[in-house]
Scaffold this motif. Structure first.
Motif, PDB file in Angstrom:
ATOM      1  N   GLN A   7       0.845  -1.124   0.180  1.00  0.00           N
ATOM      2  CA  GLN A   7      -0.096   0.026  -0.018  1.00  0.00           C
ATOM      3  C   GLN A   7       0.852   1.387  -0.087  1.00  0.00           C
ATOM      4  N   VAL A   8       0.887   1.933  -1.063  1.00  0.00           N
ATOM      5  CA  VAL A   8       1.439   3.201  -1.438  1.00  0.00           C
ATOM      6  C   VAL A   8       0.660   4.424  -1.223  1.00  0.00           C
ATOM      7  N   GLU A   9       1.022   5.519  -0.542  1.00  0.00           N
ATOM      8  CA  GLU A   9       0.425   6.523  -0.084  1.00  0.00           C
ATOM      9  C   GLU A   9       0.934   7.672  -0.176  1.00  0.00           C
ATOM     10  N   ASN A  10       0.653   8.684  -1.052  1.00  0.00           N
ATOM     11  CA  ASN A  10       1.274  10.017  -1.192  1.00  0.00           C
ATOM     12  C   ASN A  10       2.762   9.746  -1.292  1.00  0.00           C
ATOM     13  N   LEU A  11       3.374   8.936  -2.045  1.00  0.00           N
ATOM     14  CA  LEU A  11       4.897   8.574  -1.953  1.00  0.00           C
ATOM     15  C   LEU A  11       5.321   9.644  -2.924  1.00  0.00           C
ATOM     16  N   SER A  12       6.606  10.373  -2.440  1.00  0.00           N
ATOM     17  CA  SER A  12       7.523  11.259  -3.181  1.00  0.00           C
ATOM     18  C   SER A  12       8.797  10.946  -2.841  1.00  0.00           C
ATOM     19  N   LYS A  13       9.560  11.344  -3.798  1.00  0.00           N
ATOM     20  CA  LYS A  13      11.200  11.261  -3.604  1.00  0.00           C
ATOM     21  C   LYS A  13      11.623  12.293  -4.416  1.00  0.00           C
ATOM     22  N   ALA A  14      12.490  13.270  -3.589  1.00  0.00           N
ATOM     23  CA  ALA A  14      13.062  14.218  -4.066  1.00  0.00           C
ATOM     24  C   ALA A  14      14.504  14.361  -3.933  1.00  0.00           C
ATOM     25  N   SER A  63      11.764  12.655  -8.269  1.00  0.00           N
ATOM     26  CA  SER A  63      12.035  11.440  -8.957  1.00  0.00           C
ATOM     27  C   SER A  63      10.591  10.771  -9.012  1.00  0.00           C
ATOM     28  N   LEU A  64       9.961  11.195  -7.859  1.00  0.00           N
ATOM     29  CA  LEU A  64       8.380  10.139  -7.904  1.00  0.00           C
ATOM     30  C   LEU A  64       7.682  11.268  -7.163  1.00  0.00           C
ATOM     31  N   LYS A  65       6.483  11.709  -7.440  1.00  0.00           N
ATOM     32  CA  LYS A  65       5.488  12.550  -7.043  1.00  0.00           C
ATOM     33  C   LYS A  65       4.298  12.123  -6.785  1.00  0.00           C
ATOM     34  N   ASP A  66       3.574  12.222  -5.495  1.00  0.00           N
ATOM     35  CA  ASP A  66       2.257  12.085  -5.153  1.00  0.00           C
ATOM     36  C   ASP A  66       1.671  10.766  -5.700  1.00  0.00           C
ATOM     37  N   VAL A  67       2.754   9.408  -5.634  1.00  0.00           N
ATOM     38  CA  VAL A  67       2.324   8.118  -6.130  1.00  0.00           C
ATOM     39  C   VAL A  67       1.540   7.220  -5.154  1.00  0.00           C
ATOM     40  N   VAL A 102       8.483  12.092   1.336  1.00  0.00           N
ATOM     41  CA  VAL A 102       7.168  12.130   1.691  1.00  0.00           C
ATOM     42  C   VAL A 102       6.370  10.901   1.381  1.00  0.00           C
ATOM     43  N   GLY A 103       5.434  10.769   2.252  1.00  0.00           N
ATOM     44  CA  GLY A 103       4.471   9.648   2.073  1.00  0.00           C
ATOM     45  C   GLY A 103       5.298   8.294   2.811  1.00  0.00           C
ATOM     46  N   SER A 104       4.430   7.157   2.324  1.00  0.00           N
ATOM     47  CA  SER A 104       4.722   5.956   2.995  1.00  0.00           C
ATOM     48  C   SER A 104       4.300   4.949   1.972  1.00  0.00           C
ATOM     49  N   ALA A 105       5.381   3.714   2.012  1.00  0.00           N
ATOM     50  CA  ALA A 105       5.028   2.445   1.367  1.00  0.00           C
ATOM     51  C   ALA A 105       4.827   1.441   2.503  1.00  0.00           C
TER      52      ALA A 105
END
Length: 436
Positions: A7-14, A63-67, A102-105
């Motif tokens: 379950q991936v929620e609001n996942l972002s990686k900067a 690299s990822l935004k709001d996934v 940001v977010g969680s997996a």
């Protein structure tokens, strides 16, 4: 969340480009204190999507935004996207190799990952020692690893070298052993990146078969990244399309592949002059226009099953007595060539020869007709070629046009659903009584 494996929620990686400091000692301390307390970086800027086609202005790239997505237990999910879309970053986060900004997996179960050559292996240890090391990392006991040891070595085909340090393995041997370890040890989730491309075709087929076995037979969850659309289609029931670090769609694999294959293609029924994107130019021949036409409706990109598809190639011969062979490739939504056809006829003589007829300098038009009731109801694209005897001097426009064939239901009253196969010709059948 009983049936949910990931379950991936609001996942972002900067990622920060250049200097990592905030610029002042007090802010660096504030950043450190926020990290200690598990809080978000107070000085993390809202940066730009990871679009490599444009020049950025920020020193932060997402690299990822709001996934956001959920994957159920036993699902085989492909992750599709162009280079730089964020596929590998997502897998690294799911494998706990890197942390999200940001977010969680949330992951339920043990994860075995194969992200790149050498992942999880210690180069100084032997193949045997690395098998036990990987099993221990997954929380398995020694007797559990021993139970799978022979199957791992047999699958990888490295029995002769199992007691050799893996730093002496070739990249192919490395990948074979690494995949065998990840696939055979008892993990609930198997994550595999494009690294399988290092192996030969036979081993890739073997790996795909094993992944299908552990997904369907053992109920394990598979996350698979590949640029091989046929492999994704054969293994995965669902797929995620990533673009610039954001999810564009998450649906059935066939639909996602078609959307991916057709993204960025020319969707106009006609392209002229400089709008034709060339992979290769010629010194003696040049494209003037490419067109898709219906006999009754003119220019169009939508064709019914029972319509002929007319493909026009208009071109300029730049040098007198040039021998030119116009040709097209029909490409399906999987990126496979359905057929290649060519026309060696002169505009004047109408004589077909393989090498064509010398043409005087000027403009010509060649037309290819795909018959009605031949193509399936899918998306297709056209690559066009103008080929002289020296192919190195050919003009090439890859996937310059795209069109869709649709089932109208008017001609095939017996069945209007999804049809199996690449093509669906309407062939002649007869039924006659047999006298007994």
């Amino acid at each position: 969340m009983s049936d949910i494996a990931i379950q991936v929620e609001n996942l972002s990686k900067a990622y920060q480009l250049g200097d990592f400091s905030t610029g002042t000692l007090s802010r660096d301390i504030d950043r450190w204190w926020a990290r200690i307390r598990g809080k978000e970086d107070p000085f993390l800027k809202i940066g730009e999507a990871n679009d490599r086609t444009i020049k950025g202005t920020s020193d932060i790239v997402w690299s990822l935004k709001d996934v956001n997505f959920e994957i159920n237990k036993g699902d085989a999910v492909g992750i599709i996207g162009r280079n730089g879309a964020g596929k590998s970053t997502l897998l690294k986060i799911l494998s706990r190799v890197t942390a999200p900004s940001v977010g969680s997996a949330k992951i339920k179960g043990r994860v075995a990952s194969l992200l790149e050559v050498g992942t999880g292996f210690h180069p100084e240890l032997t193949g045997r020692e690395n098998i036990f090391l990987n099993g221990a990392i997954l929380g398995m006991r020694k007797h559990e690893i021993k139970k799978h040891f022979d199957a791992i070595v047999d699958f990888a085909g490295v029995e002769k070298y199992i007691d050799t340090p893996v730093k002496r393995y070739s990249s192919g041997m490395y990948v074979r052993l690494a995949f065998a370890v990840a696939a055979h040890l008892e993990s609930e989730i198997l994550i595999v990146d494009e690294v399988l491309a290092v192996g030969d075709a036979e081993f890739q087929k073997k790996c795909l078969g094993k992944m299908g076995e552990v997904s369907k037979g053992e109920g394990r969850t598979i996350i698979f990244v590949s640029h091989n659309m046929a492999a994704i289609s054969n293994l995965c029931t669902k797929a995620i399309l990533l673009k610039h670090g954001m999810i564009q769609d998450f649906d059935r694999t066939r639909l996602i592949i078609e959307k991916y294959i057709n993204s960025g293609k020319e969707n106009e029924a006609q392209v002229i002059g400089t709008d034709i994107v060339l992979k290769q130019q010629s010194s003696i021949i040049a494209f003037h226009a490419l067109r898709l036409l219906s006999a009754g409706r003119g220019l169009t990109t939508i064709f019914a099953i029972d319509e002929q598809v007319f493909i026009e190639i208009e071109y300029d011969v730049l040098i007198d007595n040039s021998i030119i062979t116009p040709s097209i490739h029909l490409i399906d939504s999987m990126g496979s060539c359905i057929f290649a056809t060519f026309n060696g006829a002169s505009a004047n003589t109408k004589v077909d020869t393989y090498y064509g007829i010398p043409l005087l300098k000027g403009r010509y038009k060649s037309t290819c007709i795909i018959p009605a009731n031949f193509l399936n109801d899918k998306n297709y694209s056209i690559s066009a070629f103008l080929v002289p005897p020296n192919y190195a001097d050919a003009a090439v426009a890859e996937e310059a046009l795209a069109f869709t064939v649709e089932e109208t239901g008017e001609m095939r009253k017996e069945y209007t659903g999804e049809w199996i196969g690449v093509i669906r010709p309407k062939l002649a059948w007869t039924t006659t009584p047999v006298l007994l």
